[in-house]
Enzyme design. Structure first.
Site, PDB file in Angstrom:
ATOM      1  N   ASP A   1     -58.184  74.661  25.795  1.00 54.64           N
ATOM      2  CA  ASP A   1     -59.450  74.128  26.293  1.00 54.64           C
ATOM      3  C   ASP A   1     -59.192  73.358  27.578  1.00 54.64           C
ATOM      4  O   ASP A   1     -59.577  72.194  27.734  1.00 54.64           O
ATOM      5  CB  ASP A   1     -60.096  73.227  25.232  1.00 54.64           C
ATOM      6  CG  ASP A   1     -61.586  73.018  25.464  1.00 54.64           C
ATOM      7  OD1 ASP A   1     -62.134  73.562  26.445  1.00 54.64           O
ATOM      8  OD2 ASP A   1     -62.211  72.296  24.665  1.00 54.64           O
TER       9      ASP A   1
ATOM     10  N   VAL B   1     -56.645  55.280  25.964  1.00 54.53           N
ATOM     11  CA  VAL B   1     -56.242  55.247  27.368  1.00 54.53           C
ATOM     12  C   VAL B   1     -57.466  54.907  28.208  1.00 54.53           C
ATOM     13  O   VAL B   1     -58.566  55.399  27.960  1.00 54.53           O
ATOM     14  CB  VAL B   1     -55.650  56.601  27.810  1.00 54.53           C
ATOM     15  CG1 VAL B   1     -55.290  56.577  29.285  1.00 54.53           C
ATOM     16  CG2 VAL B   1     -54.429  56.939  26.956  1.00 54.53           C
TER      17      VAL B   1
ATOM     18  N   ARG C   1     -58.939  60.996  15.758  1.00 51.17           N
ATOM     19  CA  ARG C   1     -59.526  62.344  15.814  1.00 51.17           C
ATOM     20  C   ARG C   1     -59.635  62.819  14.376  1.00 51.17           C
ATOM     21  O   ARG C   1     -58.632  62.897  13.655  1.00 51.17           O
ATOM     22  CB  ARG C   1     -58.647  63.280  16.630  1.00 51.17           C
ATOM     23  CG  ARG C   1     -58.603  62.945  18.103  1.00 51.17           C
ATOM     24  CD  ARG C   1     -59.876  63.378  18.815  1.00 51.17           C
ATOM     25  NE  ARG C   1     -59.884  64.809  19.079  1.00 51.17           N
ATOM     26  CZ  ARG C   1     -60.902  65.453  19.625  1.00 51.17           C
ATOM     27  NH1 ARG C   1     -62.006  64.806  19.936  1.00 51.17           N
ATOM     28  NH2 ARG C   1     -60.836  66.748  19.853  1.00 51.17           N
TER      29      ARG C   1
ATOM     30  N   GLU D   1     -57.779  71.337  20.036  1.00 48.33           N
ATOM     31  CA  GLU D   1     -58.143  72.204  18.911  1.00 48.33           C
ATOM     32  C   GLU D   1     -57.811  73.666  19.150  1.00 48.33           C
ATOM     33  O   GLU D   1     -57.545  74.413  18.218  1.00 48.33           O
ATOM     34  CB  GLU D   1     -59.646  72.117  18.606  1.00 48.33           C
ATOM     35  CG  GLU D   1     -60.097  70.813  18.006  1.00 48.33           C
ATOM     36  CD  GLU D   1     -60.654  69.886  19.057  1.00 48.33           C
ATOM     37  OE1 GLU D   1     -61.409  68.978  18.687  1.00 48.33           O
ATOM     38  OE2 GLU D   1     -60.344  70.078  20.252  1.00 48.33           O
TER      39      GLU D   1
ATOM     40  N   ASP E   1     -53.162  55.999  20.693  1.00 45.01           N
ATOM     41  CA  ASP E   1     -53.571  54.897  21.546  1.00 45.01           C
ATOM     42  C   ASP E   1     -54.737  55.317  22.431  1.00 45.01           C
ATOM     43  O   ASP E   1     -54.826  56.476  22.863  1.00 45.01           O
ATOM     44  CB  ASP E   1     -52.417  54.450  22.434  1.00 45.01           C
ATOM     45  CG  ASP E   1     -51.353  53.688  21.659  1.00 45.01           C
ATOM     46  OD1 ASP E   1     -51.564  53.434  20.453  1.00 45.01           O
ATOM     47  OD2 ASP E   1     -50.315  53.349  22.256  1.00 45.01           O
TER      48      ASP E   1
ATOM     49  N   ASN F   1     -61.968  67.576  29.616  1.00 42.51           N
ATOM     50  CA  ASN F   1     -61.027  67.169  28.583  1.00 42.51           C
ATOM     51  C   ASN F   1     -59.864  66.378  29.172  1.00 42.51           C
ATOM     52  O   ASN F   1     -58.771  66.339  28.600  1.00 42.51           O
ATOM     53  CB  ASN F   1     -60.490  68.383  27.830  1.00 42.51           C
ATOM     54  CG  ASN F   1     -61.498  68.933  26.845  1.00 42.51           C
ATOM     55  OD1 ASN F   1     -62.395  68.232  26.407  1.00 42.51           O
ATOM     56  ND2 ASN F   1     -61.346  70.210  26.511  1.00 42.51           N
TER      57      ASN F   1
ATOM     58  N   ASP G   1     -58.146  66.828  23.541  1.00 45.27           N
ATOM     59  CA  ASP G   1     -58.846  67.964  22.938  1.00 45.27           C
ATOM     60  C   ASP G   1     -57.948  69.202  22.880  1.00 45.27           C
ATOM     61  O   ASP G   1     -57.979  70.067  23.750  1.00 45.27           O
ATOM     62  CB  ASP G   1     -60.146  68.287  23.681  1.00 45.27           C
ATOM     63  CG  ASP G   1     -61.281  67.374  23.256  1.00 45.27           C
ATOM     64  OD1 ASP G   1     -61.018  66.408  22.511  1.00 45.27           O
ATOM     65  OD2 ASP G   1     -62.426  67.611  23.660  1.00 45.27           O
TER      66      ASP G   1
END
Length: 385
Positions: free
Chosen positions: A254, A145, A88, A274, A143, A259, A272
């Site tokens: 979020d 998934v 990310r 953020e 990792d 997500n 996610d």
């Protein structure tokens, strides 16, 4: 009688491909990542033959941090390693990022905390790099998934495996996702050190600071424009502020099925982060409910049935309350707040599309808020009739 707001709904062609997300070159990223991983692994042990394969990005979801998928291999004293990884990465500032600040260290820490202290399915975190020199932004690696994600483009209400599932299978998605949110909410300031999730803005409660953080985000997004609907939304919040804000917990921020990666119809990984922070429980639940409404109303506007009974507020609320063992207070307030937050994000996403030459600004900036009719009904008090 007040004039009804003009509504601009994307046509079906708008969902054929995702908006541009990055101007970074994948091959350059691969070379840079291989050099970084070689140095990083070499710091810890005797490592040889470090190789990073082709770097790709998922195409159907995500408009914020960049997600890079790649395989990596190396050898050390323990033998050969072949790993499937995800990075990310903070977006390039030239790509009109959705948010003004990307705190990748915060995201890394909250994912790690959730993995260590709860039963929420999150990927195993590997490494955090806070020096932006390598890729032009900070990043972390975790990792990969296996599973499947409800797509945003085209949305799962129009096509795909969620639409094709049985009602019982979709009920499993609802229940297990609500249970994951409830499990995350077992983390709170009384049982974990969460200072890293605090918003450094004025406000005497966590909810006050959360809303003030959104207000400052909106000021950054505006760029000289005024969204009357967003201004009205902030005014509505002040007029309807709850007397009891509710318990403060770790908020995913979020919280939506887009997500989540599902193994079968249950979460295999939640991602996610953020927008993570500290907020009342109902913030995540209201967001999960509203984002489905957003996709559903776009779908029906195009003459498609969508999934009108899926992620219904009564179902989500019932599943969450059963899992958490506590009632949700002031859910309507947080549904309005979700619509407001999403309106701000949509304005910035449109600005991003303008930056990539894919769109222009209409005369009325509120036209880029596809859910403006639903949000206006919320503010008028007719949405829940």
């Amino acid at each position: 009688m007040a004039e009804k707001p003009k509504i601009t709904i994307p046509d079906s062609e708008s969902f054929e491909s995702a908006p541009e997300k990055s101007s970074r070159d994948p091959e350059a990223l691969r070379t840079q990542m291989q050099a970084w991983l070689t140095a990083r692994l070499g710091d810890a042990t005797d490592v040889t033959n470090v190789t990073v394969g082709e770097i790709t990005s998922p195409g159907s979801n995500g408009m914020s941090s960049e997600t890079l998928l790649f395989d990596a291999s190396w050898s050390d004293a323990e033998g050969a390693h072949n790993e499937r990884l995800v990075a990310r990465v903070e977006p390039d500032t030239h790509d009109t990022p959705v948010f003004p600040v990307y705190d990748l260290e915060m995201q890394f820490r909250v994912i790690t905390l959730a993995g260590q202290r709860t039963k929420v399915r999150v990927p195993r975190t590997r490494w955090l790099e806070t020096d932006p020199a390598l890729l032009g932004g900070t990043f972390f690696i975790m990792d990969r998934v296996d599973g499947r994600v409800p797509p945003d483009i085209p949305p799962y209400t129009m096509d795909g495996w969620v639409l094709e599932a049985t009602p019982q299978e979709r009920a499993t998605i609802e229940r297990t996702t609500a249970e994951s949110i409830a499990e995350l909410h077992t983390l709170n300031p009384s049982n974990a050190d969460l200072a890293f999730l605090e918003y450094d803005v004025p406000g005497d409660t966590h909810l006050r600071r959360h809303v003030e953080h959104q207000r400052q985000y909106y000021k950054w997004v505006q760029n000289g424009r005024t969204h009357r609907l967003i201004d009205d939304g902030f005014a509505w919040l002040e007029e309807h502020w709850p007397e009891d804000e509710g318990e403060t917990v770790v908020s995913w921020g979020d919280a939506r099925i887009g997500n989540v990666m599902y193994g079968g119809f249950e979460p295999a990984a939640v991602f996610d982060w953020e927008m993570a922070g500290l907020a009342p429980r109902a913030l995540d639940v209201g967001w999960m409910i509203f984002i489905h409404v957003f996709f559903q109303e776009i779908t029906t506007s195009l003459g498609l049935p969508g999934l009108p009974d899926f992620l219904h507020r009564d179902n989500v609320r019932g599943y969450y309350e059963a899992a958490a063992g506590v009632p949700l207070e002031n859910l309507e307030f947080f549904e309005v707040y979700a619509a407001l937050r999403h309106a701000i994000v949509m304005s910035r996403v449109h600005e991003r599309s303008v930056g990539f030459g894919q769109a222009v600004w209409p005369d009325d900036p509120d036209e880029v808020i596809y859910h403006r009719a639903a949000m206006q009904r919320m503010l008028d008090g007719t949405y829940w009739d």
